[in-house]
Write a protein that holds these residues in place. Structure first.
Motif, PDB file in Angstrom:
ATOM      1  N   PHE A  75      35.449  52.571  33.708  1.00 56.47           N
ATOM      2  CA  PHE A  75      34.964  52.378  35.074  1.00 56.47           C
ATOM      3  C   PHE A  75      33.653  53.102  35.340  1.00 56.47           C
ATOM      4  O   PHE A  75      32.886  52.674  36.214  1.00 56.47           O
ATOM      5  N   THR A  79      30.377  50.419  35.622  1.00 55.61           N
ATOM      6  CA  THR A  79      29.721  50.374  36.929  1.00 55.61           C
ATOM      7  C   THR A  79      28.305  50.930  36.857  1.00 55.61           C
ATOM      8  O   THR A  79      27.410  50.474  37.572  1.00 55.61           O
ATOM      9  N   SER A  89      28.704  46.908  43.552  1.00 55.70           N
ATOM     10  CA  SER A  89      30.142  46.890  43.809  1.00 55.70           C
ATOM     11  C   SER A  89      30.819  45.893  42.872  1.00 55.70           C
ATOM     12  O   SER A  89      30.216  44.883  42.493  1.00 55.70           O
ATOM     13  N   ILE A  90      32.071  46.178  42.526  1.00 56.13           N
ATOM     14  CA  ILE A  90      32.854  45.264  41.704  1.00 56.13           C
ATOM     15  C   ILE A  90      34.219  45.052  42.338  1.00 56.13           C
ATOM     16  O   ILE A  90      34.687  45.868  43.135  1.00 56.13           O
ATOM     17  N   ASP A  92      37.689  44.533  40.480  1.00 57.57           N
ATOM     18  CA  ASP A  92      38.340  44.544  39.174  1.00 57.57           C
ATOM     19  C   ASP A  92      39.772  44.024  39.331  1.00 57.57           C
ATOM     20  O   ASP A  92      40.180  43.615  40.416  1.00 57.57           O
ATOM     21  N   ALA A 113      39.969  54.335  37.855  1.00 61.86           N
ATOM     22  CA  ALA A 113      38.741  54.002  38.579  1.00 61.86           C
ATOM     23  C   ALA A 113      38.120  55.193  39.306  1.00 61.86           C
ATOM     24  O   ALA A 113      37.011  55.069  39.834  1.00 61.86           O
ATOM     25  N   ALA A 116      34.437  55.852  38.656  1.00 64.83           N
ATOM     26  CA  ALA A 116      33.447  54.793  38.890  1.00 64.83           C
ATOM     27  C   ALA A 116      32.195  55.337  39.564  1.00 64.83           C
ATOM     28  O   ALA A 116      32.256  56.211  40.435  1.00 64.83           O
ATOM     29  N   TYR A 120      34.343  49.949  44.432  1.00 65.32           N
ATOM     30  CA  TYR A 120      35.224  49.015  43.733  1.00 65.32           C
ATOM     31  C   TYR A 120      36.414  48.640  44.604  1.00 65.32           C
ATOM     32  O   TYR A 120      36.860  49.392  45.469  1.00 65.32           O
TER      33      TYR A 120
END
Length: 478
Positions: A75, A79, A89-90, A92, A113, A116, A120
């Protein structure tokens, strides 16, 4: 902390205009011409550049345990690579093992995470069904801000959902006001085709696309869409790779059904000839599911994106290095499925989309950021350049170029499916939560700076659809 982006042209999903953007404490606080810089304010010069919302990749798999190994980007590294390419931004995926508690899996992914560098959220996969899954979906939606649930129609004997699980889970999504998403491939057909190819001694990567032909995807997409139609739920189809599934989406949308489609940057640009290489490492490096398709499918996907039948672009970022891919040296079904792309998505879409005239700059913003934010209930916090939104921004030089290479990318993988392509249009500065985290090739991503993004389900939508569902006498009784 104050940061002023000065001298750029703001481009959002609707229009463009000359303006400065002032950020304070992670939010946009002012937009206008010739804004005064507060004392001690950091200045980002954007003259000649565009200022756009940071990219949102709605489909990534960081640190994913899969097919006997673990994806090589975690993560933080994943990222951070996204930040270098303008993605801030993701979303997941939490993927429970069969019979594993959804809450247990969710808590595991939340722990992973914490490192990160960018914000997220999570889709949570439904990989089996019983009363505890029904309960956990409710807890995730109401207490943890999970607004979308994933269903794999592929990967038999592992995480595949059968139709019973799909109906039960879709029905629960209606009750919660959540959005069901599907990986559309007919898992039984894939399983049988794989067996036939192996029985014929066809063990190399060239058999991968043969085991997952377009019809396999088209059938599953149409089936999932029709199940959603009967139940009365919207549906989101991930990584649409072929004309057959695109046509299923377009037909349903033309009939008034709420269907959303996602396309991967790779599927827009790469064709199935990559699997014919005699170099196993090269061919295996492209093994993902659905596979890359014959060229006419790329033309159809671009048209689907332009026509609005496909609303979002993603990567399915799931990295496996050459030694990991080598597990399938003598059996293509054992090659870990996955490719990288989070660092390059924005640039390749600008170069081949805006640069070719297929997309306008505002359409680019829609398909790389705004649409995902709206579909997955992150808007207007994300996906917008407006006062009050998160200060997730990218300063974009539409004239600058770079050549993509595994030797220079920041993704933690020794292979790049876009290797050697020179693209025009790059992120020169990336701002995440009001901080300058990428500037002129200097990556300043901070481990743990990313925040979890809870996403509200739609209470009014849930209420309306719960009434509709109650009228369906054969619904699952939890």
């Amino acid at each position: 902390m104050n940061l002023l982006i000065r001298g750029g042209t703001v481009v959002d999903s609707e229009t463009s205009y000359r303006a400065d953007v002032l950020c304070q404490n992670g939010r946009i606080v002012a937009i206008g011409e010739d804004l005064a810089a507060p004392t001690g304010c950091q200045i980002v010069e954007a003259g000649g550049c565009l200022v756009m919302p940071g990219g949102i990749d709605p489909h990534t798999h960081m640190q994913l345990p899969f097919m006997g190994t673990i994806a090589s980007d975690d993560f933080f590294s994943g990222t951070a690579a996204g930040i270098a390419g303008g993605t801030t931004s993701i979303i997941d995926f939490v993927i429970p093992n069969p019979q594993q508690s959804l809450m247990e899996a969710f808590n595991t992914w939340r722990g992973w995470a914490e490192k990160a560098a960018g914000d997220y959220a999570f889709h949570v996969a439904v990989t089996w069904w019983d009363e505890t899954v029904h309960r956990d979906m409710g807890v995730l939606a109401t207490e943890h801000g999970v607004q979308s649930f994933k269903h794999f129609m592929a990967y038999k004997n592992a995480i595949m959902c059968d139709d019973e699980a799909l109906v039960n889970s879709f029905s629960r999504c209606i009750e919660l006001g959540a959005l069901p998403t599907v990986h559309a491939e007919n898992g039984e057909l894939v399983f049988q085709l794989q067996k036939q190819l192996l029985d014929k001694g066809m063990t190399g990567p060239s058999s991968h696309p043969l085991s997952r032909p377009p019809a396999v995807e088209g059938e599953a997409a149409n089936r999932a869409i029709r199940i959603a139609e009967v139940l009365g739920t919207p549906i989101y189809v991930v990584h649409v790779s072929c004309e057959e599934s695109l046509n299923a989406i377009a037909r349903a949308r033309g009939e008034g059904q709420r269907v959303f489609g996602e396309v991967l940057a790779g599927h827009l640009l790469i064709d199935e000839s990559v699997y014919q290489s005699e170099d196993f490492t090269f061919a295996a490096g492209h093994v993902m599911s659905p596979p890359f398709r014959p060229k006419h499918h790329q033309d159809a996907l671009w048209q689907g994106l332009q026509a609005g039948h496909l609303q979002t672009t993603a990567t399915d970022h799931c990295c496996f290095c050459a030694p990991q891919k080598a597990a399938g040296k003598n059996d293509f079904t054992k090659i870990p499925n996955g490719c990288a792309g989070i660092e390059d998505r924005m640039s390749v879409l600008w170069h081949y989309g805006v640069g070719s005239g297929r997309l306008t700059p505002s359409e680019f913003v829609r398909v790389t950021s705004t649409n995902a934010a709206q579909i997955f209930n992150l808007y207007p916090r994300k996906g917008a350049v407006r006062v009050g939104a998160d200060a997730d921004l990218v300063v974009w030089d539409a004239q600058a170029s770079r050549t993509i290479s595994a030797k220079t990318h920041h993704q933690n993988i020794d292979f790049n499916v876009f290797e050697g392509r020179t693209v025009t249009g790059i992120a020169v500065h990336t701002i995440a939560n009001g901080k300058l985290v990428w500037t002129d090739g200097d990556l300043r991503a901070e481990r743990g700076a990313g925040r979890y993004l809870p996403r509200a389900c739609g209470p009014a939508y849930a209420e309306a659809n719960a009434r509709r569902l109650a009228q369906t006498s054969w619904r699952h009784q939890a």
